[in-house]
Design a protein around this motif. Structure first.
Motif, PDB file in Angstrom:
ATOM      1  N   ALA A  99      40.613  42.763  56.800  1.00  0.00           N
ATOM      2  CA  ALA A  99      39.711  43.432  55.866  1.00  0.00           C
ATOM      3  C   ALA A  99      39.024  42.418  54.954  1.00  0.00           C
ATOM      4  O   ALA A  99      37.898  42.644  54.513  1.00  0.00           O
ATOM      5  N   TYR A 100      39.693  41.314  54.650  1.00  0.00           N
ATOM      6  CA  TYR A 100      39.171  40.261  53.785  1.00  0.00           C
ATOM      7  C   TYR A 100      39.469  38.924  54.433  1.00  0.00           C
ATOM      8  O   TYR A 100      40.387  38.799  55.225  1.00  0.00           O
ATOM      9  N   GLU A 101      38.747  37.917  54.026  1.00  0.00           N
ATOM     10  CA  GLU A 101      38.960  36.573  54.550  1.00  0.00           C
ATOM     11  C   GLU A 101      40.067  35.898  53.746  1.00  0.00           C
ATOM     12  O   GLU A 101      39.947  35.705  52.531  1.00  0.00           O
ATOM     13  N   GLY A 102      41.170  35.567  54.391  1.00  0.00           N
ATOM     14  CA  GLY A 102      42.254  34.835  53.755  1.00  0.00           C
ATOM     15  C   GLY A 102      43.059  35.653  52.766  1.00  0.00           C
ATOM     16  O   GLY A 102      42.931  36.869  52.659  1.00  0.00           O
ATOM     17  N   VAL A 103      43.895  34.945  52.028  1.00  0.00           N
ATOM     18  CA  VAL A 103      44.717  35.564  50.992  1.00  0.00           C
ATOM     19  C   VAL A 103      43.823  35.956  49.832  1.00  0.00           C
ATOM     20  O   VAL A 103      42.979  35.172  49.395  1.00  0.00           O
ATOM     21  N   VAL A 104      44.023  37.173  49.344  1.00  0.00           N
ATOM     22  CA  VAL A 104      43.261  37.657  48.191  1.00  0.00           C
ATOM     23  C   VAL A 104      44.228  38.196  47.142  1.00  0.00           C
ATOM     24  O   VAL A 104      45.334  38.627  47.458  1.00  0.00           O
ATOM     25  N   ALA A 105      43.786  38.163  45.875  1.00  0.00           N
ATOM     26  CA  ALA A 105      44.583  38.700  44.774  1.00  0.00           C
ATOM     27  C   ALA A 105      44.502  40.222  44.774  1.00  0.00           C
ATOM     28  O   ALA A 105      43.525  40.807  45.249  1.00  0.00           O
ATOM     29  N   HIS A 106      45.536  40.852  44.223  1.00  0.00           N
ATOM     30  CA  HIS A 106      45.534  42.318  44.142  1.00  0.00           C
ATOM     31  C   HIS A 106      44.468  42.838  43.180  1.00  0.00           C
ATOM     32  O   HIS A 106      43.989  43.955  43.330  1.00  0.00           O
ATOM     33  N   ARG A 107      44.118  42.039  42.219  1.00  0.00           N
ATOM     34  CA  ARG A 107      43.008  42.349  41.306  1.00  0.00           C
ATOM     35  C   ARG A 107      42.648  41.073  40.572  1.00  0.00           C
ATOM     36  O   ARG A 107      43.376  40.094  40.626  1.00  0.00           O
ATOM     37  N   GLU A 108      41.532  41.075  39.907  1.00  0.00           N
ATOM     38  CA  GLU A 108      41.048  39.889  39.195  1.00  0.00           C
ATOM     39  C   GLU A 108      42.120  39.377  38.230  1.00  0.00           C
ATOM     40  O   GLU A 108      42.661  40.121  37.425  1.00  0.00           O
ATOM     41  N   GLY A 109      42.476  38.094  38.359  1.00  0.00           N
ATOM     42  CA  GLY A 109      43.444  37.453  37.476  1.00  0.00           C
ATOM     43  C   GLY A 109      44.905  37.727  37.794  1.00  0.00           C
ATOM     44  O   GLY A 109      45.785  37.249  37.084  1.00  0.00           O
ATOM     45  N   ALA A 110      45.180  38.462  38.861  1.00  0.00           N
ATOM     46  CA  ALA A 110      46.566  38.794  39.204  1.00  0.00           C
ATOM     47  C   ALA A 110      47.253  37.631  39.913  1.00  0.00           C
ATOM     48  O   ALA A 110      46.617  36.859  40.635  1.00  0.00           O
ATOM     49  N   ALA A 133      49.502  34.012  44.306  1.00  0.00           N
ATOM     50  CA  ALA A 133      48.088  34.219  44.642  1.00  0.00           C
ATOM     51  C   ALA A 133      47.186  34.046  43.424  1.00  0.00           C
ATOM     52  O   ALA A 133      46.054  34.534  43.408  1.00  0.00           O
ATOM     53  N   GLU A 134      47.662  33.329  42.426  1.00  0.00           N
ATOM     54  CA  GLU A 134      46.910  33.153  41.183  1.00  0.00           C
ATOM     55  C   GLU A 134      45.517  32.589  41.391  1.00  0.00           C
ATOM     56  O   GLU A 134      44.585  32.938  40.673  1.00  0.00           O
ATOM     57  N   ASP A 135      45.357  31.713  42.371  1.00  0.00           N
ATOM     58  CA  ASP A 135      44.059  31.070  42.604  1.00  0.00           C
ATOM     59  C   ASP A 135      43.231  31.763  43.682  1.00  0.00           C
ATOM     60  O   ASP A 135      42.138  31.311  44.007  1.00  0.00           O
ATOM     61  N   ALA A 136      43.733  32.847  44.208  1.00  0.00           N
ATOM     62  CA  ALA A 136      43.018  33.569  45.273  1.00  0.00           C
ATOM     63  C   ALA A 136      41.938  34.458  44.654  1.00  0.00           C
ATOM     64  O   ALA A 136      42.108  34.986  43.560  1.00  0.00           O
ATOM     65  N   PRO A 137      40.839  34.641  45.377  1.00  0.00           N
ATOM     66  CA  PRO A 137      39.786  35.530  44.870  1.00  0.00           C
ATOM     67  C   PRO A 137      40.223  36.990  44.949  1.00  0.00           C
ATOM     68  O   PRO A 137      41.102  37.353  45.728  1.00  0.00           O
ATOM     69  N   ALA A 138      39.583  37.826  44.144  1.00  0.00           N
ATOM     70  CA  ALA A 138      39.809  39.275  44.201  1.00  0.00           C
ATOM     71  C   ALA A 138      38.529  39.916  44.741  1.00  0.00           C
ATOM     72  O   ALA A 138      37.458  39.724  44.170  1.00  0.00           O
ATOM     73  N   PRO A 139      38.618  40.643  45.845  1.00  0.00           N
ATOM     74  CA  PRO A 139      37.422  41.249  46.432  1.00  0.00           C
ATOM     75  C   PRO A 139      36.739  42.265  45.518  1.00  0.00           C
ATOM     76  O   PRO A 139      35.535  42.444  45.577  1.00  0.00           O
ATOM     77  N   ASN A 140      37.521  42.933  44.667  1.00  0.00           N
ATOM     78  CA  ASN A 140      36.975  43.926  43.739  1.00  0.00           C
ATOM     79  C   ASN A 140      37.368  43.526  42.325  1.00  0.00           C
ATOM     80  O   ASN A 140      38.531  43.260  42.061  1.00  0.00           O
ATOM     81  N   ALA A 141      36.399  43.518  41.436  1.00  0.00           N
ATOM     82  CA  ALA A 141      36.664  43.078  40.071  1.00  0.00           C
ATOM     83  C   ALA A 141      37.617  44.010  39.333  1.00  0.00           C
ATOM     84  O   ALA A 141      38.507  43.565  38.623  1.00  0.00           O
ATOM     85  N   GLU A 142      37.465  45.315  39.467  1.00  0.00           N
ATOM     86  CA  GLU A 142      38.250  46.268  38.692  1.00  0.00           C
ATOM     87  C   GLU A 142      39.283  47.034  39.506  1.00  0.00           C
ATOM     88  O   GLU A 142      40.375  47.285  39.044  1.00  0.00           O
TER      89      GLU A 142
END
Length: 149
Positions: A99-110, A133-142
């Motif tokens: 669904a997303y490329e690579g490891v992603v955060a559960h939400r922004e800043g998580a 996953a602190e440095d991973a992007p979050a696909p959705n901001a909120e």
């Protein structure tokens, strides 16, 4: 007291294909298999524990439908972000759809996050960790990442 989770049962279209995915790619042990009439099933879990975690039932006529009520996604926990990345490589090697490329955060800043992908029948799956996953992007901001994939 609320009930605790015993195991998850998934309908699949092809038990052999699903067993190859859950056993060979994700590492589940086959605890038992059976057949009743034309329907086959398998109980999967950890080789060191006889309790089933996942049961596959070969009785679906078509792929998973995310537009219907019922299971949204199935989430598995890993012991480290490195283990999540190893699962990601194994899933890529078998051609899994992500669904997303690579490891992603559960939400922004998580600090929590993971990978989000689909099994051979299209069932949405997640493998994540609570930290790493602190440095991973979050696909959705909120919105939580696992909510809308």
């Amino acid at each position: 007291m609320t009930p605790h989770l015993g195991h998850i049962g998934l309908n699949v279209t092809d038990l052999d294909r699903s067993l190859a995915f859950y056993r060979d790619v994700l590492g589940f042990a086959v605890l038992a298999e059976g057949k009743e009439d034309d329907r086959r099933y398998a109980f999967l879990g950890d080789v060191d524990d006889s309790r089933p975690v996942l049961t596959l039932w070969q009785q679906a006529q078509g792929p998973y439908d995310s537009d219907r009520a019922g299971l949204h996604h199935l989430a598995f926990a890993a012991d480290s972000i490195e283990r999540v990345r190893r699962y990601e490589e194994a899933l890529k090697a078998c051609g899994a759809e992500f669904a997303y490329e690579g490891v992603v955060a559960h939400r922004e800043g998580a600090a929590s996050g993971g990978i989000f992908f689909h099994d051979p029948d299209g069932t949405r799956l997640e493998i994540s960790v609570p930290t790493g996953a602190e440095d991973a992007p979050a696909p959705n901001a909120e919105a939580p990442t696992c909510g809308f994939f």
